[in-house]
Design a protein around this motif. Structure first.
Motif, PDB file in Angstrom:
ATOM      1  N   PHE A 198      42.266 161.374  56.473  1.00 26.95           N
ATOM      2  CA  PHE A 198      41.485 162.243  56.860  1.00 26.95           C
ATOM      3  C   PHE A 198      40.437 162.907  56.102  1.00 26.95           C
ATOM      4  O   PHE A 198      39.349 163.356  56.438  1.00 26.95           O
ATOM      5  CB  PHE A 198      42.168 163.480  57.623  1.00 26.95           C
ATOM      6  N   THR A 199      41.011 163.333  54.697  1.00 28.25           N
ATOM      7  CA  THR A 199      40.169 163.637  53.723  1.00 28.25           C
ATOM      8  C   THR A 199      38.964 162.619  53.481  1.00 28.25           C
ATOM      9  O   THR A 199      37.679 163.091  53.393  1.00 28.25           O
ATOM     10  CB  THR A 199      41.086 164.028  52.427  1.00 28.25           C
ATOM     11  N   HIS A 200      39.136 161.499  53.435  1.00 24.46           N
ATOM     12  CA  HIS A 200      38.551 160.470  53.020  1.00 24.46           C
ATOM     13  C   HIS A 200      37.174 160.457  54.186  1.00 24.46           C
ATOM     14  O   HIS A 200      36.028 160.469  53.879  1.00 24.46           O
ATOM     15  CB  HIS A 200      39.008 159.203  52.944  1.00 24.46           C
ATOM     16  N   ASN A 201      37.623 160.553  55.326  1.00 27.03           N
ATOM     17  CA  ASN A 201      36.592 160.412  56.186  1.00 27.03           C
ATOM     18  C   ASN A 201      35.782 161.660  56.487  1.00 27.03           C
ATOM     19  O   ASN A 201      34.602 161.571  56.588  1.00 27.03           O
ATOM     20  CB  ASN A 201      37.569 160.325  57.694  1.00 27.03           C
ATOM     21  N   TRP A 202      36.222 162.726  56.166  1.00 27.24           N
ATOM     22  CA  TRP A 202      35.548 164.021  56.169  1.00 27.24           C
ATOM     23  C   TRP A 202      34.390 164.145  54.820  1.00 27.24           C
ATOM     24  O   TRP A 202      33.360 164.345  54.989  1.00 27.24           O
ATOM     25  CB  TRP A 202      36.490 165.238  56.107  1.00 27.24           C
ATOM     26  N   LEU A 203      35.063 163.547  53.829  1.00 27.62           N
ATOM     27  CA  LEU A 203      34.186 163.652  52.528  1.00 27.62           C
ATOM     28  C   LEU A 203      33.266 162.825  52.609  1.00 27.62           C
ATOM     29  O   LEU A 203      31.958 162.886  52.204  1.00 27.62           O
ATOM     30  CB  LEU A 203      35.065 163.432  51.316  1.00 27.62           C
ATOM     31  N   VAL A 204      33.323 161.554  53.117  1.00 18.87           N
ATOM     32  CA  VAL A 204      32.106 160.547  53.401  1.00 18.87           C
ATOM     33  C   VAL A 204      31.222 161.103  54.140  1.00 18.87           C
ATOM     34  O   VAL A 204      29.985 160.731  53.787  1.00 18.87           O
ATOM     35  CB  VAL A 204      32.854 159.298  53.909  1.00 18.87           C
ATOM     36  N   ARG A 205      31.383 161.722  55.253  1.00 21.87           N
ATOM     37  CA  ARG A 205      30.602 162.345  56.092  1.00 21.87           C
ATOM     38  C   ARG A 205      29.920 163.468  55.747  1.00 21.87           C
ATOM     39  O   ARG A 205      28.686 163.713  55.757  1.00 21.87           O
ATOM     40  CB  ARG A 205      31.203 162.455  57.376  1.00 21.87           C
ATOM     41  N   SER A 206      30.737 164.449  55.177  1.00 19.29           N
ATOM     42  CA  SER A 206      30.065 165.888  54.851  1.00 19.29           C
ATOM     43  C   SER A 206      30.028 166.341  53.324  1.00 19.29           C
ATOM     44  O   SER A 206      29.349 167.020  53.328  1.00 19.29           O
ATOM     45  CB  SER A 206      31.254 166.656  55.525  1.00 19.29           C
ATOM     46  N   ASN A 207      30.697 165.406  52.409  1.00 19.50           N
ATOM     47  CA  ASN A 207      30.572 166.095  50.994  1.00 19.50           C
ATOM     48  C   ASN A 207      30.922 164.947  50.136  1.00 19.50           C
ATOM     49  O   ASN A 207      31.871 164.767  49.310  1.00 19.50           O
ATOM     50  CB  ASN A 207      31.672 166.955  50.858  1.00 19.50           C
ATOM     51  N   PRO A 208      29.639 164.060  50.181  1.00 19.93           N
ATOM     52  CA  PRO A 208      30.134 162.892  49.147  1.00 19.93           C
ATOM     53  C   PRO A 208      30.489 162.969  47.826  1.00 19.93           C
ATOM     54  O   PRO A 208      29.891 164.150  47.279  1.00 19.93           O
ATOM     55  CB  PRO A 208      28.690 161.910  49.497  1.00 19.93           C
ATOM     56  N   GLY A 209      31.242 162.277  47.420  1.00 20.86           N
ATOM     57  CA  GLY A 209      31.414 162.494  45.798  1.00 20.86           C
ATOM     58  C   GLY A 209      32.712 161.898  45.597  1.00 20.86           C
ATOM     59  O   GLY A 209      33.214 160.998  46.227  1.00 20.86           O
ATOM     60  N   TRP A 260      44.398 163.520  45.914  1.00 16.26           N
ATOM     61  CA  TRP A 260      43.869 163.447  47.319  1.00 16.26           C
ATOM     62  C   TRP A 260      42.604 164.391  47.498  1.00 16.26           C
ATOM     63  O   TRP A 260      42.115 164.410  48.455  1.00 16.26           O
ATOM     64  CB  TRP A 260      44.855 163.950  48.371  1.00 16.26           C
ATOM     65  N   ALA A 261      42.007 164.751  46.315  1.00 15.45           N
ATOM     66  CA  ALA A 261      40.628 165.690  46.305  1.00 15.45           C
ATOM     67  C   ALA A 261      40.736 166.564  47.296  1.00 15.45           C
ATOM     68  O   ALA A 261      39.763 167.255  47.954  1.00 15.45           O
ATOM     69  CB  ALA A 261      39.746 164.505  46.897  1.00 15.45           C
ATOM     70  N   GLY A 262      41.927 167.430  47.524  1.00  9.80           N
ATOM     71  CA  GLY A 262      41.973 168.475  48.582  1.00  9.80           C
ATOM     72  C   GLY A 262      41.000 169.652  48.146  1.00  9.80           C
ATOM     73  O   GLY A 262      40.500 170.442  48.919  1.00  9.80           O
ATOM     74  N   ASP A 263      40.684 169.816  46.973  1.00  8.22           N
ATOM     75  CA  ASP A 263      40.028 171.084  46.315  1.00  8.22           C
ATOM     76  C   ASP A 263      38.491 170.816  46.687  1.00  8.22           C
ATOM     77  O   ASP A 263      37.824 171.746  46.850  1.00  8.22           O
ATOM     78  CB  ASP A 263      39.904 170.867  44.828  1.00  8.22           C
ATOM     79  N   ARG A 264      38.034 169.879  47.346  1.00  4.96           N
ATOM     80  CA  ARG A 264      36.519 169.362  47.822  1.00  4.96           C
ATOM     81  C   ARG A 264      36.620 169.810  49.355  1.00  4.96           C
ATOM     82  O   ARG A 264      35.649 169.286  50.147  1.00  4.96           O
ATOM     83  CB  ARG A 264      36.388 168.004  47.459  1.00  4.96           C
ATOM     84  N   THR A 265      37.572 169.918  49.945  1.00  5.01           N
ATOM     85  CA  THR A 265      37.694 170.227  51.627  1.00  5.01           C
ATOM     86  C   THR A 265      37.722 171.757  52.274  1.00  5.01           C
ATOM     87  O   THR A 265      37.859 171.833  53.163  1.00  5.01           O
ATOM     88  CB  THR A 265      38.765 169.477  51.972  1.00  5.01           C
ATOM     89  N   ALA A 266      37.342 172.622  51.212  1.00  4.90           N
ATOM     90  CA  ALA A 266      37.611 173.984  51.633  1.00  4.90           C
ATOM     91  C   ALA A 266      36.637 174.430  52.896  1.00  4.90           C
ATOM     92  O   ALA A 266      36.892 175.268  53.447  1.00  4.90           O
ATOM     93  CB  ALA A 266      37.424 174.903  50.377  1.00  4.90           C
ATOM     94  N   ALA A 267      35.622 173.723  53.063  1.00  7.39           N
ATOM     95  CA  ALA A 267      34.707 173.823  54.086  1.00  7.39           C
ATOM     96  C   ALA A 267      35.255 173.291  55.625  1.00  7.39           C
ATOM     97  O   ALA A 267      34.638 173.721  56.539  1.00  7.39           O
ATOM     98  CB  ALA A 267      33.313 173.236  53.962  1.00  7.39           C
TER      99      ALA A 267
END
Length: 392
Positions: A198-209, A260-267
């Motif tokens: 879920f984190t991968h899918n959201w980051l690819v769509r909303s917060n690339p990096g 798992w890059a959770g620090d990038r999902t606060a939004a």
């Protein structure tokens, strides 16, 4: 969990059209009710006709009552996605729900039924769940997910052991630990799949990096070490060897979470809450390590695992799955965010109650009321989706 488009012709109540609907609603409702009853027990305001010590009833109904319902709702929804087979619906689903409900009644009136009859009624549910899950995975030749059956079967056996141990010894210690370990293994296996996904899918769509690191040898190592540490904890109960193993497992689980890059999902609250919930897994290991050497009370670690990891993650999955499988937007509205805040508060205050003896009673009450608000809130705010017009 992506929706499965293939369904049998079904014209019955929407509540019985998919496994997540009845089990998420009834499980959440029962989680709130059971803790409200436990508070009344704690305050010596009521007495139920049970053969168990009140503490054992509370432990059992959280482990094998609420959590078994939440896990079943997840499995009955996920397994069709994994196997491509049709989901359980209608009368078959109603039968399974009825067996779960019968178990809750049997536990509440076990003094009238007798311990053996109550055990037989209560234990039937998880035996059926393990059988249904095994049948579907086997029939779908979905060997990759066969490992999920191990902790589900362990949970079923722990429930049987709980009744026997409580009857023979007066309190269920080892069976409780086996049940908790089974829940943690499910969290580590399933959480380790869905949280990075879920984190991968959201980051690819909303917060690339930077993206979550895919499952690999490190994840397998962390799970293996954690499983071994839990076995030591079950068998030896306490001591420096147990503490060292639990502490090592906690560090590995913390490192696993950090990948798992959770620090990038606060939004996105729907994503970040998954990381927050999983963070209580390593915290629980560390607190239980300290408890194993007598540094803190064991209830701090136990509640980090059960209220924190299990409570937060089940609510996170139930909200997300309900939104996704009813065709709703995957957005955490104000009510959903309040539910998340309440269950996190419940976890933090229950851990603090074990670490701050002078404030124990007050903090237990705060934790209980926050838990009731979280799960009661889910039942109230998500009922229209669970009972309403179905996408499936």
């Amino acid at each position: 969990m992506n929706p499965v488009p293939r369904l049998k012709t079904y014209r019955g109540p929407a509540l019985l059209s998919y496994g997540f609907r009845p089990f998420f609603f009834l499980g959440a409702t029962y989680a709130a009710v059971a803790v409200a009853i436990w508070v009344a027990f704690f305050r010596d305001e009521i007495a139920l006709p049970i053969v168990f010590a009140p503490r054992d009833w509370h432990v059992h109904e959280m482990l094998f009552g609420y959590l078994s319902a939440a896990i079943t709702g997840f499995l009955l929804t996920a397994i069709p996605n994994w196997t491509g087979r049709l989901p359980l619906q209608g009368a078959s689903l109603l039968l399974l729900v009825g067996v779960w409900f019968a178990g809750r009644i049997a536990m509440a009136f076990s003094a009238h039924l007798g311990w053996f009859a109550a055990a037989a009624i209560d234990c039937a549910f998880l035996v059926l769940v393990a059988g249904v899950a095994g049948r579907e995975i086997f029939a779908g030749s979905n060997w990759r997910n066969f490992k999920i059956l191990l902790p589900v079967t362990a949970l079923s056996l722990a429930n049987i052991g709980f009744h026997i141990e409580a009857h023979v010894a007066g309190i269920a210690v080892f069976a409780t630990r086996i049940g908790i370990a089974a829940i943690l293994m499910l969290i580590m296996l399933i959480g380790g799949r869905i949280i990075p996904s879920f984190t991968h899918n959201w980051l690819v769509r909303s917060n690339p990096g930077r993206l979550p690191v895919p499952f690999g040898k490190f994840d397998a190592l962390a799970i293996t070490v954690s499983a071994a540490a839990l076995v030591l904890w079950i068998v030896l109960l306490e001591g420096w060897a147990v503490g060292a193993a639990l502490f090592g497992a906690g560090i590995l689980q913390l490192l696993r979470l950090a990948r798992w890059a959770g620090d990038r999902t606060a939004a996105d609250p729907l994503v970040v809450v998954l990381h927050v919930g999983y963070a209580f897994v390593p915290l629980g290991f560390v607190l239980m390590a300290l408890a194993a050497v007598g540094a803190v009370q064991p209830s701090a670690g136990l509640h980090a695992w059960m209220v924190g990891a299990a409570g937060i993650l089940t609510l996170a999955v139930m909200t997300r799955a309900t939104l996704g499988h009813t065709g709703s937007q995957l957005v955490a509205n104000t009510a959903t965010q309040a539910i998340y805040a309440a269950v996190i508060l419940a976890a933090l205050t229950r851990i603090a109650a074990a670490l701050m003896p002078a404030w124990t009673t007050a903090l237990i009450h705060v934790s209980a009321f926050a838990w009731i608000a979280a799960f009661g809130g889910f039942a109230v705010f998500y009922a229209p989706l669970l009972f309403g017009h179905r996408r499936h």
